[in-house]
Design a protein around this motif. Structure first.
Motif, PDB file in Angstrom:
ATOM      1  N   ASN A  57       0.825  -1.204   0.000  1.00  0.00           N
ATOM      2  CA  ASN A  57       0.000   0.000   0.000  1.00  0.00           C
ATOM      3  C   ASN A  57       0.862   1.259   0.000  1.00  0.00           C
ATOM      4  N   TYR A  58       1.970   1.196   0.725  1.00  0.00           N
ATOM      5  CA  TYR A  58       2.884   2.341   0.779  1.00  0.00           C
ATOM      6  C   TYR A  58       3.491   2.598  -0.602  1.00  0.00           C
ATOM      7  N   ILE A  59       3.944   1.526  -1.258  1.00  0.00           N
ATOM      8  CA  ILE A  59       4.517   1.664  -2.602  1.00  0.00           C
ATOM      9  C   ILE A  59       3.498   2.276  -3.553  1.00  0.00           C
ATOM     10  N   GLU A  60       2.258   1.808  -3.476  1.00  0.00           N
ATOM     11  CA  GLU A  60       1.210   2.272  -4.378  1.00  0.00           C
ATOM     12  C   GLU A  60       0.784   3.708  -4.107  1.00  0.00           C
ATOM     13  N   SER A  61       1.057   4.187  -2.899  1.00  0.00           N
ATOM     14  CA  SER A  61       0.691   5.568  -2.547  1.00  0.00           C
ATOM     15  C   SER A  61       1.803   6.561  -2.860  1.00  0.00           C
TER      16      SER A  61
ATOM     17  N   GLN B 198       8.389  -1.460  -9.691  1.00  0.00           N
ATOM     18  CA  GLN B 198       8.431  -1.184 -11.129  1.00  0.00           C
ATOM     19  C   GLN B 198       7.078  -1.458 -11.779  1.00  0.00           C
ATOM     20  N   ARG B 199       6.467  -2.574 -11.429  1.00  0.00           N
ATOM     21  CA  ARG B 199       5.177  -2.921 -12.029  1.00  0.00           C
ATOM     22  C   ARG B 199       4.090  -1.905 -11.645  1.00  0.00           C
ATOM     23  N   VAL B 200       4.103  -1.445 -10.399  1.00  0.00           N
ATOM     24  CA  VAL B 200       3.128  -0.442  -9.960  1.00  0.00           C
ATOM     25  C   VAL B 200       3.321   0.846 -10.751  1.00  0.00           C
ATOM     26  N   LYS B 201       4.551   1.283 -10.899  1.00  0.00           N
ATOM     27  CA  LYS B 201       4.838   2.515 -11.618  1.00  0.00           C
ATOM     28  C   LYS B 201       4.496   2.396 -13.103  1.00  0.00           C
ATOM     29  N   ILE B 202       4.829   1.283 -13.707  1.00  0.00           N
ATOM     30  CA  ILE B 202       4.540   1.105 -15.129  1.00  0.00           C
ATOM     31  C   ILE B 202       3.041   0.987 -15.365  1.00  0.00           C
ATOM     32  N   GLU B 203       2.315   0.368 -14.442  1.00  0.00           N
ATOM     33  CA  GLU B 203       0.856   0.303 -14.584  1.00  0.00           C
ATOM     34  C   GLU B 203       0.269   1.713 -14.546  1.00  0.00           C
TER      35      GLU B 203
ATOM     36  N   ARG C 150      -2.937  13.377 -22.489  1.00  0.00           N
ATOM     37  CA  ARG C 150      -2.153  13.815 -23.633  1.00  0.00           C
ATOM     38  C   ARG C 150      -0.715  14.119 -23.233  1.00  0.00           C
ATOM     39  N   LYS C 151      -0.292  13.603 -22.080  1.00  0.00           N
ATOM     40  CA  LYS C 151       1.075  13.824 -21.618  1.00  0.00           C
ATOM     41  C   LYS C 151       2.066  13.131 -22.556  1.00  0.00           C
ATOM     42  N   ASN C 152       3.218  13.772 -22.750  1.00  0.00           N
ATOM     43  CA  ASN C 152       4.245  13.150 -23.574  1.00  0.00           C
ATOM     44  C   ASN C 152       5.062  12.160 -22.745  1.00  0.00           C
ATOM     45  N   ILE C 153       6.050  11.528 -23.372  1.00  0.00           N
ATOM     46  CA  ILE C 153       6.810  10.471 -22.707  1.00  0.00           C
ATOM     47  C   ILE C 153       7.497  10.985 -21.448  1.00  0.00           C
ATOM     48  N   ASN C 154       8.160  12.128 -21.539  1.00  0.00           N
ATOM     49  CA  ASN C 154       8.878  12.660 -20.379  1.00  0.00           C
ATOM     50  C   ASN C 154       7.935  13.051 -19.252  1.00  0.00           C
ATOM     51  N   GLU C 155       6.801  13.626 -19.591  1.00  0.00           N
ATOM     52  CA  GLU C 155       5.829  14.015 -18.555  1.00  0.00           C
ATOM     53  C   GLU C 155       5.315  12.796 -17.806  1.00  0.00           C
ATOM     54  N   VAL C 156       5.026  11.738 -18.530  1.00  0.00           N
ATOM     55  CA  VAL C 156       4.572  10.499 -17.880  1.00  0.00           C
ATOM     56  C   VAL C 156       5.696   9.914 -17.037  1.00  0.00           C
ATOM     57  N   MET C 157       6.895   9.917 -17.575  1.00  0.00           N
ATOM     58  CA  MET C 157       8.049   9.380 -16.861  1.00  0.00           C
ATOM     59  C   MET C 157       8.225  10.062 -15.509  1.00  0.00           C
ATOM     60  N   TYR C 158       8.169  11.408 -15.492  1.00  0.00           N
ATOM     61  CA  TYR C 158       8.321  12.147 -14.237  1.00  0.00           C
ATOM     62  C   TYR C 158       7.136  11.891 -13.297  1.00  0.00           C
ATOM     63  N   SER C 159       5.960  11.706 -13.882  1.00  0.00           N
ATOM     64  CA  SER C 159       4.752  11.490 -13.062  1.00  0.00           C
ATOM     65  C   SER C 159       4.802  10.193 -12.275  1.00  0.00           C
TER      66      SER C 159
ATOM     67  N   GLY D 105       7.736   8.838 -11.177  1.00  0.00           N
ATOM     68  CA  GLY D 105       8.936   8.775 -10.352  1.00  0.00           C
ATOM     69  C   GLY D 105      10.226   8.390 -11.035  1.00  0.00           C
ATOM     70  N   TYR D 106      10.275   8.460 -12.369  1.00  0.00           N
ATOM     71  CA  TYR D 106      11.527   8.186 -13.080  1.00  0.00           C
ATOM     72  C   TYR D 106      12.123   9.501 -13.574  1.00  0.00           C
ATOM     73  N   SER D 107      13.439   9.583 -13.546  1.00  0.00           N
ATOM     74  CA  SER D 107      14.114  10.773 -14.076  1.00  0.00           C
ATOM     75  C   SER D 107      15.095  10.408 -15.190  1.00  0.00           C
ATOM     76  N   ASP D 108      15.346   9.121 -15.356  1.00  0.00           N
ATOM     77  CA  ASP D 108      16.273   8.624 -16.376  1.00  0.00           C
ATOM     78  C   ASP D 108      15.458   8.036 -17.531  1.00  0.00           C
ATOM     79  N   THR D 109      15.496   8.716 -18.676  1.00  0.00           N
ATOM     80  CA  THR D 109      14.695   8.291 -19.824  1.00  0.00           C
ATOM     81  C   THR D 109      15.035   6.878 -20.272  1.00  0.00           C
ATOM     82  N   LYS D 110      16.319   6.557 -20.328  1.00  0.00           N
ATOM     83  CA  LYS D 110      16.740   5.236 -20.774  1.00  0.00           C
ATOM     84  C   LYS D 110      16.219   4.148 -19.835  1.00  0.00           C
ATOM     85  N   ALA D 111      16.351   4.381 -18.521  1.00  0.00           N
ATOM     86  CA  ALA D 111      15.887   3.399 -17.534  1.00  0.00           C
ATOM     87  C   ALA D 111      14.379   3.206 -17.640  1.00  0.00           C
ATOM     88  N   PHE D 112      13.631   4.306 -17.812  1.00  0.00           N
ATOM     89  CA  PHE D 112      12.174   4.219 -17.929  1.00  0.00           C
ATOM     90  C   PHE D 112      11.768   3.411 -19.158  1.00  0.00           C
TER      91      PHE D 112
END
Length: 329
Positions: free
Chosen positions: A227-231, A270-275, A285-294, A296-303
């Motif tokens: 629950n903590y991870i999901e929040s 990872q699965r929670v974040k990707i879901e 209509r968010k772009n790739i970087n906006e979704v990535m930051y939303s 919790g990722y800051s590294d485009t390659k890792a995301f």
């Protein structure tokens, strides 16, 4: 000519698979005969139990199998359509069916299960130590009931030692095309795929899965961690921080989390974040970087790497495929 037995019982849940089996193999046989060849397979629908017909959709449809499985002494391929996972293995008819499948397999028959049909197949013991797939929505229940089976929840089709399984719902068509190539040839498989408009050689159900964390395990500490991870979707969370927060040693926390959920804390996060990212790609209509930051990722390659690993698609391909507003531009 080889013989195919399709199991039909009161536990069947999906009429479409039974109809689909008939359609695909009929198309394959027709194509084969159009080339002047003798059809290689005879498909027979066999019932289990005393009822001579099985109803579907509250009696709207009825299936009348040709004969009882006890009358089939030898077959070459058994197909188990989707069934209710609640079927009773100690039921007299089902005990007979499980033994019949084992006996046929020992005599050289191959066996294929469709979707939740893997529950019946696993009950025979034939899947112990082997790879298996089933509907992604039933993966946690399957893993809990059959721990000796190597469940590959993202795999669409498995093929090992004469045993075939596939993922969920209408993906059974992919398995049938796969079997056509096995029992006929590549050209016939391609023909059937084109006529029925089935995407050939799709081997993953990852893009279709919806991750819902396994929380029926009874470990309160792990559930609180989930629950903590999901929040905290937007935050970076380390396994060490989680262990400290819940007053457990790192190794002990890891073991408990894996035992309860089937995932490491990192994989679960990872699965929670990707879901969450998938939902944003589908509905905003968010772009790739906006979704990535939303998420919790800051590294485009890792995301991108994690997204592809979990979904089988790149973020941009997923967004293009599932976001109607974007696709229409």
């Amino acid at each position: 000519m080889k013989h195919v037995t399709v199991i039909v019982s009161q536990w069947q849940t999906n009429l479409s698979a039974i109809v689909g089996i008939h359609e695909v193999f009929s198309k394959a046989n027709h194509h084969w005969k159009s080339k002047g060849k003798r059809e290689p397979l005879k498909v027979e629908f066999a019932r289990v139990g005393s009822a001579k017909q099985v109803s579907f959709s509250d009696g709207l449809f009825m299936v009348k199998p040709e004969r009882h499985i006890s009358a089939i002494m030898k077959t070459d391929l058994i197909i188990i359509p989707s069934i209710s996972p609640r079927f009773k293995t100690n039921d007299k008819d089902n005990k007979f069916l499980l033994q019949w499948i084992n006996d046929q397999f020992e005599n050289g028959a191959e066996v294929a299960s469709i979707c939740s049909g893997a529950f019946l197949l696993a009950s025979t013991g034939l899947l112990d130590g082997k790879r298996c797939s089933t509907h992604w929505g039933l993966a946690d229940e399957f893993k809990a009931r059959f721990p000796k089976v190597n469940l590959e929840r993202d795999r669409l089709i498995t093929d090992e030692s004469g045993i075939y399984t596939n993922g969920g719902a209408y993906s059974f068509l992919n398995l049938l095309i796969y079997l056509v190539e096995k029992f006929y040839d590549r050209a016939t498989a391609i023909h059937c795929a084109k006529v029925l408009q089935v995407e050939i050689e799709r081997m993953s159900q990852s893009p279709f899965s919806i991750f819902n964390g396994q929380k029926s395990h009874g470990d309160d500490v792990v559930e609180k961690a989930q629950n903590y991870i999901e929040s905290k979707i937007t935050e970076k969370i380390s396994t060490a921080d989680l262990a400290t927060k819940f007053s457990l040693g790192r190794r002990n926390f890891d073991r408990r989390f894996i035992r309860a959920t089937g995932n490491t804390p990192l994989a679960y996060t990872q699965r929670v974040k990707i879901e969450a990212a998938k939902r944003l790609f589908e509905n905003s209509r968010k772009n790739i970087n906006e979704v990535m930051y939303s998420v919790g990722y800051s590294d485009t390659k890792a995301f991108r790497e994690v997204f592809r690993k979990i979904t089988g698609m790149s973020p941009i391909d997923y967004r293009s495929k599932y976001n109607k507003a974007i696709a229409s531009i």
